[in-house]
Write an enzyme that holds these catalytic residues in place. Structure first.
Site, PDB file in Angstrom:
ATOM      1  N   CYS A 154      -2.149   8.380   3.342  1.00 31.64           N
ATOM      2  CA  CYS A 154      -1.927   7.770   2.023  1.00 31.64           C
ATOM      3  C   CYS A 154      -3.076   8.101   1.081  1.00 31.64           C
ATOM      4  O   CYS A 154      -2.878   8.303  -0.109  1.00 31.64           O
ATOM      5  CB  CYS A 154      -1.754   6.270   2.157  1.00 31.64           C
ATOM      6  SG  CYS A 154      -2.955   5.501   3.227  1.00 31.64           S
ATOM      7  N   GLU A 178       0.893  -1.169   0.000  1.00 31.93           N
ATOM      8  CA  GLU A 178       0.000   0.000   0.000  1.00 31.93           C
ATOM      9  C   GLU A 178       0.924   1.210   0.000  1.00 31.93           C
ATOM     10  O   GLU A 178       1.569   1.493   1.000  1.00 31.93           O
ATOM     11  CB  GLU A 178      -0.900  -0.069   1.227  1.00 31.93           C
ATOM     12  CG  GLU A 178      -2.151   0.755   1.057  1.00 31.93           C
ATOM     13  CD  GLU A 178      -1.942   2.165   1.508  1.00 31.93           C
ATOM     14  OE1 GLU A 178      -1.471   2.984   0.669  1.00 31.93           O
ATOM     15  OE2 GLU A 178      -2.236   2.460   2.660  1.00 31.93           O
TER      16      GLU A 178
HETATM   17  P1  NAP Z   1       9.274   4.447   4.066  1.00 33.04           P
HETATM   18  O1  NAP Z   1      10.758   4.428   3.966  1.00 33.04           O
HETATM   19  O2  NAP Z   1       8.524   3.769   2.987  1.00 33.04           O
HETATM   20  O3  NAP Z   1       8.857   3.801   5.476  1.00 33.04           O
HETATM   21  C1  NAP Z   1       7.750   2.942   5.677  1.00 33.04           C
HETATM   22  C2  NAP Z   1       8.145   1.778   6.562  1.00 33.04           C
HETATM   23  O4  NAP Z   1       9.160   1.000   5.920  1.00 33.04           O
HETATM   24  C3  NAP Z   1       8.740   2.190   7.905  1.00 33.04           C
HETATM   25  O5  NAP Z   1       8.395   1.246   8.892  1.00 33.04           O
HETATM   26  C4  NAP Z   1      10.232   2.107   7.618  1.00 33.04           C
HETATM   27  O6  NAP Z   1      10.986   1.987   8.780  1.00 33.04           O
HETATM   28  C5  NAP Z   1      10.288   0.867   6.761  1.00 33.04           C
HETATM   29  N1  NAP Z   1      11.479   0.742   5.928  1.00 33.04           N
HETATM   30  C6  NAP Z   1      12.306   1.726   5.483  1.00 33.04           C
HETATM   31  N2  NAP Z   1      13.293   1.213   4.732  1.00 33.04           N
HETATM   32  C7  NAP Z   1      13.111  -0.139   4.681  1.00 33.04           C
HETATM   33  C8  NAP Z   1      13.797  -1.219   4.055  1.00 33.04           C
HETATM   34  N3  NAP Z   1      14.889  -1.031   3.320  1.00 33.04           N
HETATM   35  N4  NAP Z   1      13.299  -2.466   4.210  1.00 33.04           N
HETATM   36  C9  NAP Z   1      12.197  -2.678   4.937  1.00 33.04           C
HETATM   37  N5  NAP Z   1      11.513  -1.697   5.571  1.00 33.04           N
HETATM   38  C10 NAP Z   1      11.963  -0.435   5.442  1.00 33.04           C
HETATM   39  O7  NAP Z   1       8.729   5.924   4.159  1.00 33.04           O
HETATM   40  P2  NAP Z   1       9.380   7.230   4.856  1.00 33.04           P
HETATM   41  O8  NAP Z   1      10.802   7.417   4.443  1.00 33.04           O
HETATM   42  O9  NAP Z   1       9.107   7.155   6.299  1.00 33.04           O
HETATM   43  O10 NAP Z   1       8.482   8.372   4.189  1.00 33.04           O
HETATM   44  C11 NAP Z   1       8.799   8.849   2.895  1.00 33.04           C
HETATM   45  C12 NAP Z   1       7.565   9.032   2.033  1.00 33.04           C
HETATM   46  O11 NAP Z   1       6.838   7.813   1.920  1.00 33.04           O
HETATM   47  C13 NAP Z   1       6.529  10.015   2.555  1.00 33.04           C
HETATM   48  O12 NAP Z   1       6.838  11.320   2.271  1.00 33.04           O
HETATM   49  C14 NAP Z   1       5.287   9.556   1.847  1.00 33.04           C
HETATM   50  O13 NAP Z   1       5.236  10.083   0.551  1.00 33.04           O
HETATM   51  C15 NAP Z   1       5.476   8.058   1.766  1.00 33.04           C
HETATM   52  N6  NAP Z   1       4.709   7.363   2.833  1.00 33.04           N
HETATM   53  C16 NAP Z   1       3.530   6.781   2.506  1.00 33.04           C
HETATM   54  C17 NAP Z   1       2.784   6.157   3.491  1.00 33.04           C
HETATM   55  C18 NAP Z   1       1.469   5.508   3.187  1.00 33.04           C
HETATM   56  O14 NAP Z   1       0.626   5.430   4.044  1.00 33.04           O
HETATM   57  N7  NAP Z   1       1.274   4.988   1.995  1.00 33.04           N
HETATM   58  C19 NAP Z   1       3.243   6.115   4.815  1.00 33.04           C
HETATM   59  C20 NAP Z   1       4.475   6.696   5.116  1.00 33.04           C
HETATM   60  C21 NAP Z   1       5.189   7.311   4.117  1.00 33.04           C
HETATM   61  P3  NAP Z   1      11.714   3.324   9.382  1.00 33.04           P
HETATM   62  O15 NAP Z   1      10.719   4.426   9.324  1.00 33.04           O
HETATM   63  O16 NAP Z   1      12.053   2.923  10.752  1.00 33.04           O
HETATM   64  O17 NAP Z   1      12.897   3.574   8.496  1.00 33.04           O
END
Ligand code: NAP
Ligand code: MG
Length: 482
Positions: free
Chosen positions: A285, A251
């Site tokens: 999201c 998602e």
């Molecule tokens: P993200 O990197 O996609 O983080 C989402 C989840 O994935 C967090 O639990 C994160 O942990 C984990 N994660 C990060 N790198 C990973 C890896 N290599 N392998 C497995 N899991 C990993 O998102 P973000 O950097 O926090 O946010 C960046 C952008 O993503 C936002 O600006 C937004 O556009 C988008 N976003 C979308 C949603 C949604 O609901 N669809 C939610 C959040 C963000 P950590 O946070 O501990 O690194």
């Protein structure tokens, strides 16, 4: 306060002893620490979950009858409901969200747990027509140990929809919350233990995505992964899972359009359109982040919405204003950069909200911004900002509206505002999205409604009964009896 992992119904120190600061987004200050988990800690959590499942669905969790499992999940839901205020306060402090939003998240979490508790004894297979002399039936079996990578925007809701459904299907879960939003999830694992779920049914390993998250994605004992987050990280998780043919539900957010036609009931539409972009400071999201308005009402919509945007105030969760701060310094910088770049490109700001005078200058506050006449091919119209920033643009015909609405890489949710029921239905078929709302908008509360994306918004469905199927293996049993 130093938090540990929660594995096998016990707080567990990280193998390395390393920790990460927990930051209060309304001040930028650390107020606690969480364990910085790595592959060793994931290993322990997977082992605990495997113990709960047993080798042949004979573990303390998997051997329960559907009715017993359902009863435990109802008890879990009741326990969470008793702790709802505490959870909401914890979440508001950790993520910066307004307390009213956190309270509503906790209520939705309880709804998910109750919904899926009620599904356990209704999840059944079928009998199938086949050759004479045979009876063929299908059974839905648990997949095994499931991994859940949860973002920071709606931790409790996303825990409810993914862990709730997986437990209901009979699986044991290993959860990796975002490092910026781990506290409510750790507490939810403790509450699961208090409610009587056997050790290993719900395990939480905190830490960085690139460490604990990557280790979870790559672990051969994980048989299914639910991921909510960015498109880039989603692809990394899916690649790691593909190496061992592990199914993933992704998602990945969106750039969801709201289409307002000349005949729309604007009194009904405008408050919903506003809420869909400022709720949770736009970190949603399914945020309605593009506003497509038919030319005849465009100026009126911009004017009336501008008044509302100007009145929006951001402040600390305790003030319970329209918005809290953004979750962290990185998101704050990212959203600010989006706004500045759009202004530098000459895109016009129609209105901007305010930051409360009481808010700390070190908090991650971003006022709501309404941009008008946004070029459809600009970054602002194409990319997910994940902040309280709405991109408005006019359209002339229904065909133009569909083209604009479908003209991004995303396809999560769409909203249509029109009094013409035929047009509403026609557009529901033409819009590329996992959910289409006609004369309303909002995925959040509808726990019963299947949810997920098309195109780069992801694949697989969460929520509703549909989600349960994804958490099971369907087995066909063919019996020849003559
Ligand atoms: P993200 O990197 O996609 O983080 C989402 C989840 O994935 C967090 O639990 C994160 O942990 C984990 N994660 C990060 N790198 C990973 C890896 N290599 N392998 C497995 N899991 C990993 O998102 P973000 O950097 O926090 O946010 C960046 C952008 O993503 C936002 O600006 C937004 O556009 C988008 N976003 C979308 C949603 C949604 O609901 N669809 C939610 C959040 C963000 P950590 O946070 O501990 O690194
Ligand atoms: Mg935090």
């Amino acid at each position: 306060m130093e938090y540990r992992h929660y594995i096998g119904n016990t707080p567990v120190m990280p193998e390395t002893g390393a920790t990460l600061d927990v930051i209060d987004p309304s001040t930028g200050e650390a107020f606690a620490a969480i364990a910085r988990g790595d592959a060793h800690d994931i290993e322990r959590a997977v082992a605990a979950a495997q113990y709960a499942m047993g080798d042949a669905l004979d573990g303390p969790w998997s051997r329960l009858s559907p009715v017993e499992r359902s009863d435990l999940l109802f008890a879990y839901a009741d326990a969470v409901a008793r702790h709802a205020d505490e959870l909401a306060q914890l979440e508001a402090r950790d993520t910066g969200k307004a307390r009213k939003t956190a309270r509503s998240d906790a209520a939705v979490l309880v709804r998910y747990l109750r919904y899926y508790a009620g599904c356990v004894d209704k999840l059944h297979g079928e009998t199938l027509p086949y050759t004479t002399g045979f009876t063929v039936l299908t059974v839905r079996e648990p997949i095994g140990v499931t991994g859940h990578i949860i973002p920071w925007n709606y931790p409790m809701q996303i825990f409810g929809r993914s862990v709730g459904a997986s437990l209901a299907a009979g699986n044991a879960c290993v959860v990796k919350p975002a490092e910026d939003a781990s506290l409510s999830i750790l507490r939810l694992a403790e509450i699961a233990a208090e409610a009587g779920l056997p050790a290993g049914a719900v395990n939480v390993v905190t830490g960085l995505g690139s460490e604990a998250g990557a280790a979870l994605s790559a672990h051969p004992g994980i048989r299914h992964i639910s991921f909510t987050g960015s498109t880039v990280t989603g692809a990394l998780v899916a690649q790691a899972a593909a190496a061992r043919h592990c199914p993933v539900v992704l998602e990945l957010g969106g750039k969801s359009p709201q289409l307002v036609f000349d005949d729309a009931d604007l009194d009904a539409a405008l408050p919903v359109i506003l809420n869909a972009i400022v709720q949770n400071a736009g970190q949603t999201c399914s945020a309605g982040s593009r506003l497509l308005v038919q030319r005849g009402v465009y100026e009126q919509v911009i004017e009336r919405l501008s008044e509302r945007f100007s009145a929006m105030r951001a402040g600390p969760p305790s003030m319970d204003l329209d918005m809290g701060p953004l979750v962290n310094a990185k998101q704050h910088a990212r959203v600010r950069a989006f706004v500045e770049a759009a202004e530098a490109e000459g895109i016009r700001v129609a209105a901007r909200g305010r930051i409360a005078a009481e808010a700390s200058h070190d908090g991650f506050y971003q006022p709501a911004v309404l941009f008008r006449d946004v070029p459809p091919d600009s970054r602002l119209a194409q990319e997910e900002v994940f902040g309280p920033v709405l991109a408005a643009m006019p359209f002339d015909t229904e065909a133009d509206a569909v083209r604009l609405a479908n003209g991004t890489e995303y396809g999560l949710v769409a909203g249509v505002w029109t009094q013409d029921a035929s047009r509403g239905l026609r557009l529901a078929r033409k819009l590329q999205a996992g959910q289409v709302f006609i004369n309303n908008y909002g995925a959040g509360g509808g726990v019963e409604l299947p949810f997920g994306g098309v195109k780069s918004s992801g694949h697989g469905r969460e929520k509703g009964f549909e989600a349960l199927f994804g958490f099971t293996n369907l087995k066909t049993v063919a019996i020849r009896h003559g």
